[in-house]
Design a protein around this motif. Sequence first.
Motif: not given
Lengths: 250, 250
Positions: A81-82, A98-104, A109-110, A140-145
């Motif tokens: 992830i950049r 927008q959610a900040i995570w959409e930028s990352d 899918p996260y 919280r915890r974030y997951s990507v893919d």
Amino acid sequence: MQQSPVPPETPIYRRIADGLREAILSGELRDGDRLPGENALMAQYGIARATARQALSVLINEGLAVPKRGSGVYVRRFRPIRRHGSRRLSREHWGQGQAIWESDTRGRPYTVDEVQLDRETAEEDVARVLGGPEVWVRRRRYSVDGRPVQLSVSYFPAGLVEGTAIVQEDTGPGGVYARLGDLGHAPAHFTEEVRARMPHPHETVQLDLPAGTPVIAIMRTAYTSAGVPVEVNEMVLDSASYVLQYDFDA
Amino acid sequence: MQQSPVPPETPIYRRIADGLREAILSGELRDGDRLPGENALMAQYGIARATARQALSVLINEGLAVPKRGSGVYVRRFRPIRRHGSRRLSREHWGQGQAIWESDTRGRPYTVDEVQLDRETAEEDVARVLGGPEVWVRRRRYSVDGRPVQLSVSYFPAGLVEGTAIVQEDTGPGGVYARLGDLGHAPAHFTEEVRARMPHPHETVQLDLPAGTPVIAIMRTAYTSAGVPVEVNEMVLDSASYVLQYDFDA
């Protein structure tokens, strides 16, 4: 990504890399599969070892494959992830809901799970920054893919956020920064402190880290335009899943 | 830091940690001294092993002590270097002939050693950024308070820097950025990519890293105001010696 026809003068190592990349991106080769080794590529294409190595290093450089010591080169479909320090936190971004995570994640899918909200007495380092120990905490915890990549703990001065959407699980469009803006305390400046270290045992479990994987620890403080600190955010990132990018002027 | 009286309800492990911290910060215990072990703390305070361990881990987490496998916990008075991403590279700084490292170390003694200058053909990732493979390379190691903390490798387009002080060991006041400015190619923008990983074997040796210490890898690109890349700098930092700080606006 657009696929253009390969011109005939393309060097052989690139054509081999292109073929392997296509096999990876199409799903023919999958995460964890072993790529053909140098010897196999030399025999198949009648090339020198250096050329075979060059082909494989293209995929390694692109983050699509990882070498394992003494064993070969393996497909790694998880692209780092950049995380762009400033762009992701720009006001245009959360100001538009927008959610900040959409930028990352740029469309990947996260998920956010293990969300936990508590009113607490903060440790000294956080209390000192926020001007007092009474805080609301969002964990919280974030997951990507489908892969856990980050643990995040945000602290807010309790007096400021009590009774607002910031202490709800769903903070609404634009998230906590938009809500701080609604309160007249929009973040205007950020400081991020970045460290690297080995994970604590609970981080190894929560991020499902392979042995020997360090974490990146970021402590961010958000300040209003008047210089009032309104959030401390302590993040722990799987170092294998992240590249942090910071841009600045001389 | 303000010292407040310890309230009586403070858990015992914290009170022990507070006492040891005070001994370290006052200089009573010095860099490299061995802290009382778990057994000594158990006997002295009549506490369980878990409590003694908890007290010691407070100091380890604060970076004031390091465990050495099978030997004990030792004072580590090396203060992390606060590396301020943007301030250290500001034009005022190198424009006035100061070394960038003076910003990092704030008066602490530092040395640059193992300086090596070579003209080389760059690897693909560097060649792609600099627009060609012909480069001059500056390799060096930095030590602070006598301890190696960073390896740094800078790449410059050979055509740009050939015959200038940039390819000399001593680059003169303000260093390579001031010299690029003399050439009409002053850096105006920087991008830093930050990663964390375990060290390669030669990095472990060159940085004298204890087992289990990750490194921070930074790749910085310097651009002129016209957007021309003039340097790629790959740095490897002892993670235990550094805090990176980045400030930016929303």
